[in-house]
Design a protein around this motif. Sequence first.
Motif, PDB file in Angstrom:
ATOM      1  N   LYS A  45       0.839  -1.205   0.000  1.00  0.00           N
ATOM      2  CA  LYS A  45       0.000   0.000   0.000  1.00  0.00           C
ATOM      3  C   LYS A  45       0.876   1.258   0.000  1.00  0.00           C
ATOM      4  O   LYS A  45       0.623   2.200  -0.756  1.00  0.00           O
ATOM      5  N   ASN A  46       1.908   1.247   0.832  1.00  0.00           N
ATOM      6  CA  ASN A  46       2.811   2.413   0.866  1.00  0.00           C
ATOM      7  C   ASN A  46       3.485   2.617  -0.488  1.00  0.00           C
ATOM      8  O   ASN A  46       3.682   3.753  -0.929  1.00  0.00           O
ATOM      9  N   ASN A  47       3.838   1.511  -1.147  1.00  0.00           N
ATOM     10  CA  ASN A  47       4.501   1.635  -2.449  1.00  0.00           C
ATOM     11  C   ASN A  47       3.556   2.201  -3.515  1.00  0.00           C
ATOM     12  O   ASN A  47       3.979   2.958  -4.383  1.00  0.00           O
ATOM     13  N   ILE A  48       2.267   1.809  -3.427  1.00  0.00           N
ATOM     14  CA  ILE A  48       1.296   2.355  -4.394  1.00  0.00           C
ATOM     15  C   ILE A  48       1.143   3.858  -4.156  1.00  0.00           C
ATOM     16  O   ILE A  48       1.151   4.659  -5.090  1.00  0.00           O
ATOM     17  N   LYS A  49       1.039   4.226  -2.869  1.00  0.00           N
ATOM     18  CA  LYS A  49       0.906   5.655  -2.526  1.00  0.00           C
ATOM     19  C   LYS A  49       2.095   6.432  -3.059  1.00  0.00           C
ATOM     20  O   LYS A  49       1.946   7.518  -3.631  1.00  0.00           O
ATOM     21  N   ASP A  50       3.264   5.871  -2.844  1.00  0.00           N
ATOM     22  CA  ASP A  50       4.492   6.532  -3.253  1.00  0.00           C
ATOM     23  C   ASP A  50       4.534   6.700  -4.777  1.00  0.00           C
ATOM     24  O   ASP A  50       4.915   7.766  -5.285  1.00  0.00           O
ATOM     25  N   TYR A  51       4.103   5.662  -5.483  1.00  0.00           N
ATOM     26  CA  TYR A  51       4.082   5.718  -6.953  1.00  0.00           C
ATOM     27  C   TYR A  51       3.140   6.827  -7.431  1.00  0.00           C
ATOM     28  O   TYR A  51       3.464   7.612  -8.312  1.00  0.00           O
ATOM     29  N   TRP A  52       1.981   6.898  -6.798  1.00  0.00           N
ATOM     30  CA  TRP A  52       1.008   7.923  -7.184  1.00  0.00           C
ATOM     31  C   TRP A  52       1.547   9.325  -6.847  1.00  0.00           C
ATOM     32  O   TRP A  52       1.501  10.238  -7.656  1.00  0.00           O
ATOM     33  N   TRP A  53       2.096   9.444  -5.636  1.00  0.00           N
ATOM     34  CA  TRP A  53       2.558  10.762  -5.168  1.00  0.00           C
ATOM     35  C   TRP A  53       3.683  11.286  -6.063  1.00  0.00           C
ATOM     36  O   TRP A  53       3.685  12.446  -6.471  1.00  0.00           O
ATOM     37  N   ARG A  54       4.608  10.378  -6.359  1.00  0.00           N
ATOM     38  CA  ARG A  54       5.723  10.820  -7.210  1.00  0.00           C
ATOM     39  C   ARG A  54       5.231  11.223  -8.591  1.00  0.00           C
ATOM     40  O   ARG A  54       5.645  12.237  -9.137  1.00  0.00           O
ATOM     41  N   SER A  55       4.346  10.432  -9.177  1.00  0.00           N
ATOM     42  CA  SER A  55       3.940  10.745 -10.544  1.00  0.00           C
ATOM     43  C   SER A  55       3.082  12.001 -10.580  1.00  0.00           C
ATOM     44  O   SER A  55       3.081  12.725 -11.562  1.00  0.00           O
ATOM     45  N   MET A  56       2.356  12.270  -9.490  1.00  0.00           N
ATOM     46  CA  MET A  56       1.521  13.483  -9.478  1.00  0.00           C
ATOM     47  C   MET A  56       2.334  14.704  -9.038  1.00  0.00           C
ATOM     48  O   MET A  56       2.374  15.717  -9.723  1.00  0.00           O
ATOM     49  N   VAL A  57       2.965  14.609  -7.873  1.00  0.00           N
ATOM     50  CA  VAL A  57       3.569  15.799  -7.262  1.00  0.00           C
ATOM     51  C   VAL A  57       5.011  16.011  -7.737  1.00  0.00           C
ATOM     52  O   VAL A  57       5.384  17.115  -8.129  1.00  0.00           O
ATOM     53  N   GLN A  58       5.788  14.924  -7.713  1.00  0.00           N
ATOM     54  CA  GLN A  58       7.204  15.097  -8.044  1.00  0.00           C
ATOM     55  C   GLN A  58       7.411  15.331  -9.543  1.00  0.00           C
ATOM     56  O   GLN A  58       8.269  16.096  -9.941  1.00  0.00           O
ATOM     57  N   HIS A  59       6.610  14.681 -10.369  1.00  0.00           N
ATOM     58  CA  HIS A  59       6.816  14.797 -11.816  1.00  0.00           C
ATOM     59  C   HIS A  59       6.064  15.955 -12.467  1.00  0.00           C
ATOM     60  O   HIS A  59       6.192  16.176 -13.654  1.00  0.00           O
ATOM     61  N   ASP A 378      -7.390   1.477  -2.019  1.00  0.00           N
ATOM     62  CA  ASP A 378      -7.689   0.076  -1.710  1.00  0.00           C
ATOM     63  C   ASP A 378      -8.110  -0.686  -2.968  1.00  0.00           C
ATOM     64  O   ASP A 378      -7.781  -1.849  -3.146  1.00  0.00           O
ATOM     65  N   ARG A 379      -8.843   0.006  -3.844  1.00  0.00           N
ATOM     66  CA  ARG A 379      -9.249  -0.666  -5.090  1.00  0.00           C
ATOM     67  C   ARG A 379      -8.040  -0.912  -5.987  1.00  0.00           C
ATOM     68  O   ARG A 379      -7.985  -1.913  -6.690  1.00  0.00           O
ATOM     69  N   THR A 380      -7.083   0.013  -5.972  1.00  0.00           N
ATOM     70  CA  THR A 380      -5.859  -0.200  -6.761  1.00  0.00           C
ATOM     71  C   THR A 380      -5.121  -1.417  -6.210  1.00  0.00           C
ATOM     72  O   THR A 380      -4.620  -2.258  -6.954  1.00  0.00           O
ATOM     73  N   PHE A 381      -5.073  -1.494  -4.891  1.00  0.00           N
ATOM     74  CA  PHE A 381      -4.445  -2.623  -4.209  1.00  0.00           C
ATOM     75  C   PHE A 381      -5.116  -3.925  -4.652  1.00  0.00           C
ATOM     76  O   PHE A 381      -4.456  -4.906  -5.016  1.00  0.00           O
ATOM     77  N   LEU A 382      -6.451  -3.917  -4.649  1.00  0.00           N
ATOM     78  CA  LEU A 382      -7.191  -5.131  -5.022  1.00  0.00           C
ATOM     79  C   LEU A 382      -6.945  -5.487  -6.484  1.00  0.00           C
ATOM     80  O   LEU A 382      -6.820  -6.666  -6.832  1.00  0.00           O
ATOM     81  N   PRO A 407       7.270  -5.479  -9.915  1.00  0.00           N
ATOM     82  CA  PRO A 407       8.432  -5.502  -8.999  1.00  0.00           C
ATOM     83  C   PRO A 407       8.636  -4.216  -8.206  1.00  0.00           C
ATOM     84  O   PRO A 407       8.950  -4.256  -7.022  1.00  0.00           O
ATOM     85  N   PHE A 408       8.414  -3.060  -8.835  1.00  0.00           N
ATOM     86  CA  PHE A 408       8.680  -1.814  -8.100  1.00  0.00           C
ATOM     87  C   PHE A 408       7.681  -1.593  -6.971  1.00  0.00           C
ATOM     88  O   PHE A 408       7.893  -0.752  -6.104  1.00  0.00           O
ATOM     89  N   LEU A 409       6.568  -2.334  -6.971  1.00  0.00           N
ATOM     90  CA  LEU A 409       5.578  -2.192  -5.900  1.00  0.00           C
ATOM     91  C   LEU A 409       5.648  -3.330  -4.884  1.00  0.00           C
ATOM     92  O   LEU A 409       4.976  -3.288  -3.852  1.00  0.00           O
ATOM     93  N   ALA A 410       6.457  -4.344  -5.171  1.00  0.00           N
ATOM     94  CA  ALA A 410       6.486  -5.532  -4.314  1.00  0.00           C
ATOM     95  C   ALA A 410       6.827  -5.172  -2.873  1.00  0.00           C
ATOM     96  O   ALA A 410       7.669  -4.299  -2.637  1.00  0.00           O
ATOM     97  N   LEU A 504      13.686  -2.759 -10.883  1.00  0.00           N
ATOM     98  CA  LEU A 504      12.630  -2.022 -10.194  1.00  0.00           C
ATOM     99  C   LEU A 504      12.208  -0.771 -10.937  1.00  0.00           C
ATOM    100  O   LEU A 504      11.362  -0.016 -10.460  1.00  0.00           O
ATOM    101  N   LYS A 505      12.800  -0.556 -12.114  1.00  0.00           N
ATOM    102  CA  LYS A 505      12.401   0.641 -12.855  1.00  0.00           C
ATOM    103  C   LYS A 505      10.935   0.514 -13.260  1.00  0.00           C
ATOM    104  O   LYS A 505      10.493  -0.551 -13.681  1.00  0.00           O
ATOM    105  N   ILE A 506      10.209   1.611 -13.180  1.00  0.00           N
ATOM    106  CA  ILE A 506       8.781   1.593 -13.494  1.00  0.00           C
ATOM    107  C   ILE A 506       8.605   1.349 -14.985  1.00  0.00           C
ATOM    108  O   ILE A 506       9.331   1.900 -15.802  1.00  0.00           O
ATOM    109  N   GLY A 507       7.612   0.525 -15.318  1.00  0.00           N
ATOM    110  CA  GLY A 507       7.330   0.255 -16.723  1.00  0.00           C
ATOM    111  C   GLY A 507       8.271  -0.777 -17.303  1.00  0.00           C
ATOM    112  O   GLY A 507       8.294  -1.010 -18.510  1.00  0.00           O
TER     113      GLY A 507
END
Length: 509
Positions: A45-59, A378-382, A407-410, A504-507
């Motif tokens: 769950k933390n990894n999904i959050k991090d992926y979303w946060w980075r792609s929205m805020v950091q990028h 949670d739905r993304t997790f599911l 792998p990057f979310l494992a 672990l690179k995305i994509g």
Amino acid sequence: MSSNEDLFRKVIAHAKEYGFIFQSSEIYDGLSAVYDYGQNGTELKNNIKDYWWRSMVQHHENIVGIDAAIFMHPTVWKASGHLEAFNDPMIDNKDSKKRYRADVLIEDHCQKIENKIHKEIKKAAKRFGDDFDEAMFAATHPRVIKYREQIQEIKDRLYKAMDDEDLEGIKTLIETLEIVCPVSGSRNWTDVRQFNLMFSTQLGSLAEGSNTIYLRPETAQGIFVNYLNVQKTGRMKIPFGIAQIGKAFRNEIVARQFIFRMREFEQMEMQFFVRPGTEKEWFEYWKEERMKWHFAMGIPREYYRLYEHEKLAHYANAAFDVEFKFPIGFKELEGIHSRTDFDLSAHQETSGRKIQYFDPEINKSYVPFVVETSIGLDRTFLAILSHAYREEKLEDGSERILMRIPPFLAPIKAAIFPLVAKNGLPEKAREIMDQLKYDFMCHYEEKDSIGRRYRRHDAIGTPYCITVDHQTMEDNTVTIRERDTMKQDRVSIEKIHRIIADRLKIGKD
Ligand code: ATP
């Protein structure tokens, strides 16, 4: 039991057995539609959050993030329309005592007619073979046309009744369509009643005079009421966005689908503020961006589809859902909504505070329009968990359960095993662990046979298992085993960090 139901059941059991998700307060028989994330679930769950946060805020240079409180001034929900309109129509079956969302019963009925259309098309495709023109058939075949008209008529009546809050009209529709309770099979229905989905509680002690407040049903309002704060302190120029991840609460009428529909859940929302008149362009932009985000996880594209809303929420002028093929069928994963200036204008009017933006490019002040992307964590997790689950028969006749988590979310990126717990192998394995653990979530394990250790990590989706053996002590090499292919390579210890980082690179998958 259909194979999909079977898969869903297995995913739920696996999620519990391997520490992804537990029922809340399980030792007291659980609390309906509330779940806890276990040790592996929390990492994912933390990894999904991090992926979303980075792609929205950091990028995105023009998006910033906030973290607003769950409790808000009660007037927020008056202004936003949630007190008035955040309702679902419910109906009970008197025989089974089961409660349903009345609109969902009717939509399920439409789905059954839709299934008849699919059947006709499948039959015809078989009959005509390669010459089959599906679009032409669907547009001209009398039975298909009749079914489509039926669906349209039902939906028109439903949406009109919902808009007019005509609860009797909804009940009449259920009766006319002869909809039966899926449990009792009877048509013995109560009247339709409105049910507000917000949880309420009291702020302050009774002695001081208490105030009813609500648990937020969406995170978006925390962004809207902070619009001025962020715009001013961040010197933000339109177009810009505010992102937030946080809990939301809804007293859902029907909540029987594991973490798909929970009463306490988490949303990842981004409100993008734009100049009025440009919202359609931005809407298209965000639809595309968000699909890219989903696809980069590596789940095949056919698991996703876009669905355009016919019935719009009280605040929207256009809305798309990103639907995912869950084991329970294609269902909403994310909403992309053009919310107009509904919320900011409502807060401006109710609070008496001017919520406007002076646009130097056109020399004009206005209330910005909003394009929202709102995804359930949670739905993304599911989605990830149910796609990842796979039972494999191996060449030697044994079986394994493999979680093909990107792998990057494992939860765990690498597991490090000494082949045996003696002869200096554990110390060597610990050295490798120390080299990796600051950059990657790692596990050290020395119990059980190597085969069983591999199986345990396949079952939680660990991309790499690194084994320290006797040869390691001689030449500083280890075996590194890849999760999906089970291929093992012997590599020198210095290379491990690079190999893992690369995978672990995305994509990448
Ligand atoms: P649904 O039609 O499934 O009830 P919704 O249209 O009410 O969903 P939104 O208000 O658009 O949902 O919320 C945005 C996102 O929040 C949804 O796409 C979904 O991923 C998530 N979400 C909404 N309700 C729940 C819930 N009860 N449990 C888990 N996630 C939810």
